[in-house]
Design an enzyme around this catalytic site. Structure first.
Site, mmCIF file in Angstrom:
data_model
loop_
_atom_site.group_PDB
_atom_site.id
_atom_site.type_symbol
_atom_site.label_atom_id
_atom_site.label_comp_id
_atom_site.label_asym_id
_atom_site.label_seq_id
_atom_site.Cartn_x
_atom_site.Cartn_y
_atom_site.Cartn_z
ATOM 1 N N TYR A 410 -9.225 -95.737 29.317
ATOM 2 C CA TYR A 410 -10.253 -94.753 28.986
ATOM 3 C C TYR A 410 -9.577 -93.424 28.695
ATOM 4 C CZ TYR A 410 -14.446 -91.876 29.189
ATOM 5 O OH TYR A 410 -15.463 -91.013 28.869
ATOM 6 N N ASP A 505 -1.717 -89.730 29.689
ATOM 7 C CA ASP A 505 -3.033 -89.221 30.061
ATOM 8 C C ASP A 505 -3.085 -89.219 31.579
ATOM 9 O OD1 ASP A 505 -5.665 -88.869 30.766
ATOM 10 O OD2 ASP A 505 -6.481 -90.085 29.137
ATOM 11 N N LYS A 533 -9.751 -83.346 35.528
ATOM 12 C CA LYS A 533 -10.190 -83.563 36.927
ATOM 13 C C LYS A 533 -9.574 -82.576 37.938
ATOM 14 C CE LYS A 533 -11.250 -88.415 36.080
ATOM 15 N NZ LYS A 533 -12.660 -88.652 36.105
HETATM 16 N N1 PMP Z 1 -8.714 -89.785 30.403
HETATM 17 C C1 PMP Z 1 -8.869 -90.477 31.534
HETATM 18 C C2 PMP Z 1 -7.747 -91.352 32.021
HETATM 19 C C3 PMP Z 1 -10.055 -90.373 32.276
HETATM 20 O O1 PMP Z 1 -10.224 -91.099 33.389
HETATM 21 C C4 PMP Z 1 -11.073 -89.509 31.803
HETATM 22 C C5 PMP Z 1 -12.371 -89.305 32.563
HETATM 23 N N2 PMP Z 1 -12.690 -90.206 33.517
HETATM 24 C C6 PMP Z 1 -10.858 -88.817 30.608
HETATM 25 C C7 PMP Z 1 -9.663 -88.961 29.935
HETATM 26 C C8 PMP Z 1 -11.913 -87.913 30.025
HETATM 27 O O2 PMP Z 1 -12.032 -86.764 30.771
HETATM 28 P P1 PMP Z 1 -13.400 -85.930 30.770
HETATM 29 O O3 PMP Z 1 -14.421 -86.752 31.482
HETATM 30 O O4 PMP Z 1 -13.054 -84.665 31.487
HETATM 31 O O5 PMP Z 1 -13.743 -85.689 29.345
#
Ligand code: PMP
Length: 653
Positions: A410, A505, A533
Site C-alpha cells: 500500500y 516507503d 504517520k
Molecule cells: N504508504 C504506506 C506504507 C502506508 O501504510 C500508508 C497509509 N497507511 C500510506 C503510504 C499513505 O499514507 P496516508 O494515509 O498518510 O496518505
C-alpha cells in the site's frame, strides 16, 4: 501548574498500563514521580485505578509530605516514595506493586539471583528488605537502606516489590523484568524439585504472568548507527509463509452464531451512544465512517477520550488501544508533553502562516540527524502525497518512466498507486474511477522475488526505462508478507546495477521500528524515503520526503531553485507550525523514552502470547511480528493467490 498536570497524566497512564497487567488491580500498589527538586506526584490511597482521574493524583512536598494538590488522600506509602526519591536523585520515578509472582518470592526473605537476560534492568541480584508493616516509617527506612548505589529493584519481605527508574516507563520496566525473573526462578526450582504439584503450580503462576519470552530482548539489532532498534527479531519468513499457505487453503468458516450473539449483545447493551451517532453519520457521511480502519460492524465505536494506551467511547466503555490510529501514535494517544508544546505554538502563531517557522527547520534537522540516508527533507500533507512526490522526483531525476512496486503493498491512494493493492497480482482490480493511462507506467512484482524484478528492469530498458523501485521495507502491506531478511540489501544492489532509484516507503516503519526506521534495522540506504504517520505523532498533515541532496534539490522552488528543472509539489498546509512542532517534540520524546524499543518489546510479548494461545488451542491462525507491528491472521484474506484468478474471484469478496 502545567508541570504538575503533565506529571499527573503521566502517572495515570503508567498506573493503568500496570493495572492492565494485573500488577495493581485487586492487590493494590502505588506509583510516584518527581516533578522538581521540591515536589512529587503520587497515586491516591486504596484506589480503583480504572476509576482514577488525573485530579485524584496528589502533589506533595518531598520534605514535609504536605499535600499541595489532588482531590484524594495520597497513598499510605507516600513516605516510602519520598524517602527513596530523596535518596536517589538519579531516579525520577518509583513504582511499588504487589505483583503476584515476585511477591510470592518475597515470602522467602532472600535476594533473587537474576539470569543474564534481565541483568541490564535488575543487576546481578535483587536485594530484599526485612518485613515492616505497610505505610510505616519503619518500612520506608528499611527499603531506603537497601536502595543505595545503582539498585533499581527491591523485594520487600512478605509484601511486594519496588522499582526505581529515570522515568515511569523505566521503573515499570524494572518491575516487569522482576516478575519475569521471579517466574523463571519458580519455573526452574519447581522443575528441579519434581513436586507432583509442579504442573498445577506452574499453570497458576503462568496464568498470572506469561512465560518469559523465548527471545533475548537485550541483543542489539543490526543498525546503521547506534540508535536502538524497535525490532528484536525477524520472523522466520519461510515458516510464516508455510503456515499462511496452510491457513489460506482452509475453507472460510464464519464465527459461531452463539459467540457472535455475545459480541452483538455487548454492542447493543453497552454502546447505545455509538449506535445513535453511527445512525446520524450514515445519513451524511458515505458508509458512516471516514477512516478505512474505523471498525464498522455492527457499527463503529465513537471515541470520546483517548489517552496513552486507552480509549474511552462515548458510552464510557474503556478499551486497550491496539490499533494506535493505524500507526502514528507510538507515544500513546495525546501525549501530554507534545500537547503542551503544540498548545504553546498555537497560542503564539496559530496553525499556519504560509511563511517559514523555526519548527520546520528543527524537524527537518532532526529527521536528517536520525535517518542517515536523508540529507534533505521536505514536509507534505500525507503519506499519499509524499509517495506522489517521491515518484515524480525519481522520474524527473532519471528521465525514465516506469515505477515497480511489490504486489500487495500500500503506497496511498494516488491514481498511479491504486495498482496491485492488498493482494499481489490484482493489478487494476481496485482502480475504479482511474483511467488506464494513469497506471500505465506502474508495474507490480510478487513479494520477495528479486529475479522477477530483474526481468522487469531488463525489459523496461527497451521501453523507456525504470525510474524507481518502491518498497515497504518490512514487506508489502505493513509486512503482511514479511520481506526475507536479506531482500532489501539485495534490492539495493539490483537497483545500483540498473542505475534505478530505490524508494523506501517508511510511512509505517519510520520511527516506529527505531529512530532510523527500517533502513536502520536492515542497514540499507535508499535514495529516497517517504515518511508519514509517526512523523507528526498523530497530528495532521503527516507526510514527508527525504533523501540524497542531488535528488532532493529538484524540489527547490522560489528564489533558491535552479529553475531549469523542477519537480512540482505544493500544498497550502504542507509545512505548518502545528504539524512541525508536534512532529519535532513527538520525535524528541520517542528518542528520549526509547519508545520504539519499548513498543517493540510489547509487540514481542503480544505476539508470544498469541502464539501460545494458537498452539494451545491448535488453531490454524498465524501470528508474527516486526517489533510493534503485530500480525494476527485468522482468515488470511490478504494472502489469497491471484495466480489462480478463478479461486481469487470466488473468495476475494
Ligand atoms: N504508504 C504506506 C506504507 C502506508 O501504510 C500508508 C497509509 N497507511 C500510506 C503510504 C499513505 O499514507 P496516508 O494515509 O498518510 O496518505
Amino acid at each position: 501548574m502545567n508541570a504538575w498536570n503533565t506529571a499527573r497524566h503521566t502517572l495515570l497512564d503508567a498506573a493503568l498500563a500496570l493495572a492492565d497487567r494485573g500488577f495493581l488491580a485487586g492487590v493494590g500498589g502505588n506509583l510516584a514521580l518527581r516533578i522538581d527538586r521540591d515536589t512529587f506526584a503520587v497515586t491516591p490511597s486504596a484506589t480503583d485505578y480504572y476509576a482514577m482521574t488525573a485530579d485524584d493524583i496528589a502533589v506533595l512536598r518531598l520534605d514535609t509530605l504536605k499535600q499541595l494538590a489532588g482531590t484524594r488522600a495520597p497513598s499510605v506509602e507516600s513516605g516510602l516514595h519520598a524517602r527513596l526519591l530523596r535518596r536517589r536523585p538519579d531516579c525520577r520515578a518509583s513504582v511499588h506493586t504487589h505483583q503476584p509472582v515476585a511477591s510470592a518470592y518475597s515470602l522467602l526473605h532472600r535476594p533473587l539471583p537474576v539470569p543474564a537476560r534481565w541483568q541490564p534492568q535488575l543487576g546481578q541480584t535483587v536485594p530484599v528488605c526485612g518485613y515492616a508493616p505497610s505505610g510505616t516509617g519503619w518500612l520506608a527506612l528499611r527499603a531506603a537502606a537497601q536502595c543505595g548505589g545503582k539498585t533499581r529493584a527491591l523485594l520487600m519481605a512478605n509484601h511486594g516489590v519496588l522499582g526505581l527508574g529515570r522515568d515511569l516507563a523505566d521503573a515499570s520496566d524494572v518491575v516487569v523484568a522482576l516478575e519475569q525473573a521471579a517466574t523463571a526462578w519458580f519455573d526452574q526450582t519447581l522443575a528441579a524439585a519434581r513436586t507432583p504439584h509442579r504442573h498445577a503450580v506452574l499453570t497458576a503462576l503462568h496464568a498470572f504472568f506469561p512465560r518469559p519470552g523465548v527471545h533475548d530482548m537485550t541483543t542489539p539489532a543490526p543498525g546503521l548507527h547506534s540508535s536502538p532498534s524497535g525490532i528484536s527479531r525477524w520472523p522466520d519468513v519461510e515458516a510464516v509463509n508455510a503456515r499462511l499457505k496452510a491457513l489460506v487453503s482452509q475453507p472460510i468458516r464464519p464465527i459461531r452464531p452463539a459467540h457472535m450473539e455475545t459480541v452483538l449483545r455487548y454492542f447493543e447493551q453497552r454502546c447505545q451512544g455509538s449506535k445513535a451517532l453511527a445512525e446520524r453519520a450514515k445519513a451524511v457521511i458515505p458508509g458512516g465512517v471516514q477512516h478505512n480502519l474505523a471498525f464498522n460492524y455492527p457499527f463503529p465505536l465513537a471515541i470520546r477520550e483517548a489517552r496513552g494506551a486507552h480509549l474511552t467511547d462515548i458510552d464510557g466503555n474503556r478499551y486497550i488501544d491496539f490499533l494506535q490510529a493505524g500507526g502514528p501514535t507510538l507515544l500513546g494517544s495525546n501525549d501530554p508533553v507534545v500537547l503542551e508544546k503544540v498548545q504553546q505554538t498555537l497560542r503564539e502563531c496559530g496553525p499556519v502562516t504560509g511563511l517559514l517557522h523555526e519548527y520546520e527547520v528543527k524537524l527537518a534537522e532532526l529527521v536528517c540527524r536520525h535517518v542517515p540516508s536523508v540529507d534533505q527533507f521536505r514536509m507534505l500533507g500525507s503519506g499519499t502525497e509524499a509517495v506522489m512526490a517521491a515518484i515524480r522526483l525519481a522520474r524527473a531525476y532519471t528521465g525514465r518512466k516506469f515505477v515497480i512496486k511489490i504486489g500487495g503493498a500500500y503506497h496511498g491512494w494516488s491514481d498511479q498507486m491504486v495498482y496491485g493493492m492488498r493482494i499481489p497480482g490484482t493489478g487494476r482490480l481496485e482502480a475504479i474511477g482511474i483511467p488506464r493511462g494513469a497506471t500505465a507506467y506502474t508495474q507490480e512484482s510478487f513479494p520477495n522475488n528479486l529475479d522477477a524484478i530483474r526481468l522487469r528492469l531488463q525489459l523496461n530498458r527497451l521501453r523507456g526505462g525504470t525510474a524507481a523501485v518502491i518498497v515497504e521495507p518490512l514487506g508489502p502491506e505493513s509486512g503482511t508478507r514479511p520481506a526475507t531478511a536479506d531482500f532489501n540489501r539485495q534490492l539495493r544492489a539490483l537497483c545500483d546495477e540498473f542505475g534505478v532509484l530505490l524508494i523506501f516507503d517508511e510511512v509505517v516503519s519510520g520511527f516506529r521500528t527505531g529512530m532510523a526506521g527500517a533502513q536502520g534495522y536492515f542497514n540499507v540506504k535508499p535514495d529516497l524515503t517517504v515518511f508519514g504517520k509517526c512523523l507528526t505523532g498523530g497530528y495532521p498533515m503527516a507526510g514527508g520526503i527525504g533523501g540524497r541532496k542531488d535528488i532532493m534539490q529538484l524540489l527547490a522552488g522560489g528564489i533558491g531553485g535552479n529553475n531549469s528543472k523542477r519537480a512540482m509539489v505544493g500544498g497550502t498546509l504542507s509545512a505548518n507550525p502545528l504539524s512541525c512542532v508536534a512532529g519535532y517534540y513527538a520525535l524528541l520524546e520517542m528518542e528520549k523514552r526509547e519508545a520504539a524499543v519499548k513498543a517493540g518489546r510489547a509487540g514481542d510479548r503480544l505476539c508470544d502470547g498469541l502464539q501460545d494461545i494458537i498452539s494451545r488451542l491448535q488453531l490454524p491462525y498465524v501470528a508474527y511480528n516486526q517489533g510493534s507491528v503485530v500480525h494476527l491472521q485468522t482468515s488470511g484474506v490478504l494472502l489469497l493467490n491471484a495466480r489462480n484468478p478463478l479461486h481469487l474471484l470466488r473468495e476475494v469478496k
